[in-house]
Design an enzyme around this catalytic site. Structure first.
Site, PDB file in Angstrom:
ATOM      1  CG  HIS A  53      -2.235   0.656   1.019  1.00 48.45           C
ATOM      2  ND1 HIS A  53      -2.828   0.814  -0.219  1.00 48.45           N
ATOM      3  CD2 HIS A  53      -3.108   1.208   1.917  1.00 48.45           C
ATOM      4  CE1 HIS A  53      -3.988   1.414  -0.081  1.00 48.45           C
ATOM      5  NE2 HIS A  53      -4.178   1.684   1.194  1.00 48.45           N
ATOM      6  CG  ASN A 103      -8.615   5.375   4.764  1.00 52.21           C
ATOM      7  OD1 ASN A 103      -7.901   4.859   3.920  1.00 52.21           O
ATOM      8  ND2 ASN A 103      -9.530   4.690   5.425  1.00 52.21           N
ATOM      9  CG  ASN A 149     -10.228   3.736   1.094  1.00 53.32           C
ATOM     10  OD1 ASN A 149     -11.277   3.893   0.485  1.00 53.32           O
ATOM     11  ND2 ASN A 149     -10.018   2.713   1.898  1.00 53.32           N
TER      12      ASN A 149
END
Length: 229
Positions: A53, A103, A149
């Protein structure tokens, strides 16, 4: 090399960022350093390097190394991010590592864009892409978040979906229940062997596109599209 006045101003700005005293520009005013653009953002989770990520942060690190500013990061309290300035021709690139979680990193991105007087089209996002296998790259000009996100946060905070995005494939696991663990997990030993050439190609693609755009007159919203690896 920029003119002496610009160089001094850039050095002052770097020092101001390092001291955390960079002040916001007045509403409606362009930033004092109009040659500082575009902004290249590595999306990821702070404190979690090496995860799939955070591959956007790995690309940004490679870009900083290529441009000779790997040791030039300075924390800026206004953006909640690490910033570095890198020369590219007569311009300066703004490299940004948000210190917020994925996020919410759009808040850091939008704040930096405001400080430097940048439009959404001048903000490059580099992030992981589940729907491409590891080793594949695509440059997308604007469009939806496609479920990412971090990109969604940037779209919301910038109030625009026009940002160019360099999507770095991390592959999608077979079972849907393992997606979260896959995204937040570290690259396997076999995958790590593919990373160095991937980071180099990603850096090449970014720099080539930035140089090409800098030679064209400004236009309206970017048209969606893809650049193969």
């Amino acid at each position: 090399m920029p003119p002496l006045g610009r160089l001094r101003a850039t050095l002052w700005m770097s020092r101001a960022m390092s001291l955390g005293v960079l002040e916001p520009r007045p509403p409606g005013k362009r930033w004092l350093f109009p040659w500082c653009r575009p902004q290249v953002v590595g999306l990821g989770n702070p404190g979690l390097p090496g995860t799939r990520h955070s591959v956007g942060l790995a690309v940004l690190g490679q870009l900083a190394q290529r441009l000779g500013v790997a040791d030039g990061w300075a924390r800026d309290r206004h953006c909640a991010a690490d910033l570095a300035l890198a020369a590219l021709g007569d311009a300066q690139l703004i490299l940004l590592r948000p210190r917020r979680l994925m996020n919410a990193n759009g808040r850091s991105v939008a704040r930096a864009a405001e400080l430097f007087g940048l439009t959404a089209e001048e903000v490059y996002l580099v992030h992981d892409e589940l729907d491409k296998p590891l080793g594949k790259l695509a440059l997308k000009l604007g469009g939806s978040s496609r479920g990412h996100n971090g990109v969604r946060s940037c779209i919301t905070c910038l109030n625009s979906n026009a940002m160019p995005r360099l999507r770095v494939g991390i592959g999608r696991p077979t079972h849907p229940d393992t997606v979260q663990a896959h995204v937040l997990g570290c690259f396997s030993a076999a995958e790590q062997e593919l990373l160095p050439p991937l980071l180099e190609r990603a850096t090449d693609l970014l720099l080539d596109h930035i140089r090409e755009r800098s030679q064209r007159p400004p236009s309206g919203l970017a048209i969606s599209g893809h650049v193969p690896a």
